[in-house]
Design an enzyme around this catalytic site. Sequence first.
Site, PDB file in Angstrom:
ATOM      1  N   TYR A   1      37.005 -17.601 -10.405  1.00 27.14           N
ATOM      2  CA  TYR A   1      37.789 -16.569  -9.731  1.00 27.14           C
ATOM      3  C   TYR A   1      39.274 -16.845  -9.989  1.00 27.14           C
ATOM      4  O   TYR A   1      39.848 -17.782  -9.431  1.00 27.14           O
ATOM      5  CB  TYR A   1      37.536 -16.569  -8.224  1.00 27.14           C
ATOM      6  CG  TYR A   1      36.149 -16.146  -7.801  1.00 27.14           C
ATOM      7  CD1 TYR A   1      35.283 -15.491  -8.664  1.00 27.14           C
ATOM      8  CD2 TYR A   1      35.703 -16.395  -6.514  1.00 27.14           C
ATOM      9  CE1 TYR A   1      34.019 -15.100  -8.256  1.00 27.14           C
ATOM     10  CE2 TYR A   1      34.434 -16.003  -6.094  1.00 27.14           C
ATOM     11  CZ  TYR A   1      33.599 -15.366  -6.970  1.00 27.14           C
ATOM     12  OH  TYR A   1      32.338 -14.976  -6.562  1.00 27.14           O
TER      13      TYR A   1
ATOM     14  N   LEU B   1      29.881  -4.201   1.896  1.00 28.57           N
ATOM     15  CA  LEU B   1      30.646  -2.959   2.018  1.00 28.57           C
ATOM     16  C   LEU B   1      30.899  -2.331   0.651  1.00 28.57           C
ATOM     17  O   LEU B   1      31.760  -1.456   0.510  1.00 28.57           O
ATOM     18  CB  LEU B   1      31.973  -3.213   2.736  1.00 28.57           C
ATOM     19  CG  LEU B   1      31.857  -3.689   4.194  1.00 28.57           C
ATOM     20  CD1 LEU B   1      33.239  -3.939   4.789  1.00 28.57           C
ATOM     21  CD2 LEU B   1      31.081  -2.681   5.037  1.00 28.57           C
TER      22      LEU B   1
ATOM     23  N   ARG C   1      32.388  -3.347  -2.040  1.00 23.32           N
ATOM     24  CA  ARG C   1      33.767  -3.487  -2.510  1.00 23.32           C
ATOM     25  C   ARG C   1      34.710  -2.486  -1.846  1.00 23.32           C
ATOM     26  O   ARG C   1      35.618  -1.951  -2.462  1.00 23.32           O
ATOM     27  CB  ARG C   1      33.822  -3.357  -4.034  1.00 23.32           C
ATOM     28  CG  ARG C   1      32.970  -4.423  -4.714  1.00 23.32           C
ATOM     29  CD  ARG C   1      32.659  -4.113  -6.161  1.00 23.32           C
ATOM     30  NE  ARG C   1      31.818  -5.185  -6.711  1.00 23.32           N
ATOM     31  CZ  ARG C   1      30.500  -5.236  -6.547  1.00 23.32           C
ATOM     32  NH1 ARG C   1      29.872  -4.284  -5.881  1.00 23.32           N
ATOM     33  NH2 ARG C   1      29.809  -6.238  -7.037  1.00 23.32           N
ATOM     34  N   GLY C   2      34.432  -2.226  -0.593  1.00 21.51           N
ATOM     35  CA  GLY C   2      35.260  -1.317   0.189  1.00 21.51           C
ATOM     36  C   GLY C   2      34.815   0.125   0.143  1.00 21.51           C
ATOM     37  O   GLY C   2      35.304   0.962   0.916  1.00 21.51           O
TER      38      GLY C   2
ATOM     39  N   SER D   1      33.348   1.061   3.441  1.00 20.75           N
ATOM     40  CA  SER D   1      34.061   0.449   4.561  1.00 20.75           C
ATOM     41  C   SER D   1      34.595   1.481   5.542  1.00 20.75           C
ATOM     42  O   SER D   1      34.960   1.148   6.669  1.00 20.75           O
ATOM     43  CB  SER D   1      35.239  -0.384   4.046  1.00 20.75           C
ATOM     44  OG  SER D   1      36.221   0.467   3.456  1.00 20.75           O
TER      45      SER D   1
END
Length: 335
Positions: free
Chosen positions: A58, A211, A213-214, A217
């Site tokens: 990452y 979620l 990746r939003g 959300s």
Amino acid sequence: MTMQTRSLGTTGPQVSALGLGCMGMSALYGDADRTESIATVHAALEAGVTLLDTGDFYAMGHNEMLVGEALRTAPAARREQALVSVKFGALRSPDGDWAGYDGRPAAVKNFAAYSLQRLGVDHIDVYRIARLDPDVPIEETVGAISELIEKGYVRHVGLSEVGADTIRRAAATAPIADLQIEYSLISRGIEESVLPTTRELGIAITAYGVLSRGLISGHFARDRQLAANDFRAYSPRFQGENLQHNLDLVEALRKIAEQKGVSVAQIAIAWVLSRGDDIVPLVGARTRERLSESLGALDVTLDDADLAAIERAVPADAAAGDRYPAPQMAHLGSK
């Protein structure tokens, strides 16, 4: 909010019912604020979250160093409660490109040495290859992690994004604590064969992307402009008609959430929590505000009527678009 605990399978540790996925604090979703990221990790630990998830690739080690700093600057009691899960194996180039996966035993040990240093810890709690290396049998990769366990550098073996056959082969080689894999209202592929297999073998699921990746959300605007360094700018589910279709699903879910007096994110996370005590959702909160909202899902109870309403609003396979661009889909394990 009362933090519950769940077990990472029959061989793994007890962890908080929600874990914190730290990837977005360093990579793939646009720029993040380092100070706020560290404060969010501290807030999670203070709230009773014990499972922190990262990966050595990452942002090429940035995320591990960030998690290491957060642990180093946390109160001693909170630092000691933290369990760190690390993914390894993804090969990167200086310009950020992806170059495959390396699961050779020598590479496994090399990756671990660097992770221990960046994290500032003497052991990694759960260690897993991020994607299956097609050129290295999973038995060899898992065997190398087992050797690290024997020497005290790792506590438990995990898996990531592999199918039922690979899970069985890995479990025949060494005890497996958990499988990390995407699972959400709109990503339910594991229900067919993966989840029955993990349950048969006593392996937990740590569910990322709860979620999407939003996307689900409740905060993603239809006209939102994404930065070039945001993975979602290239993700099929966030493109054109796919995005509009998927956000229509979110609006259907919003109606149910509003009737219960909770947010869309909270009902989406609560749905994953409701799937079984062997599933630990990883929330990808990058700010204390989003973390607080996510933790509120622990107080949401979904009865049979709620679950039926959610199923009608967002049926299985209702999402438009794959969860990754085509080149990355090719690396996801189906066996």
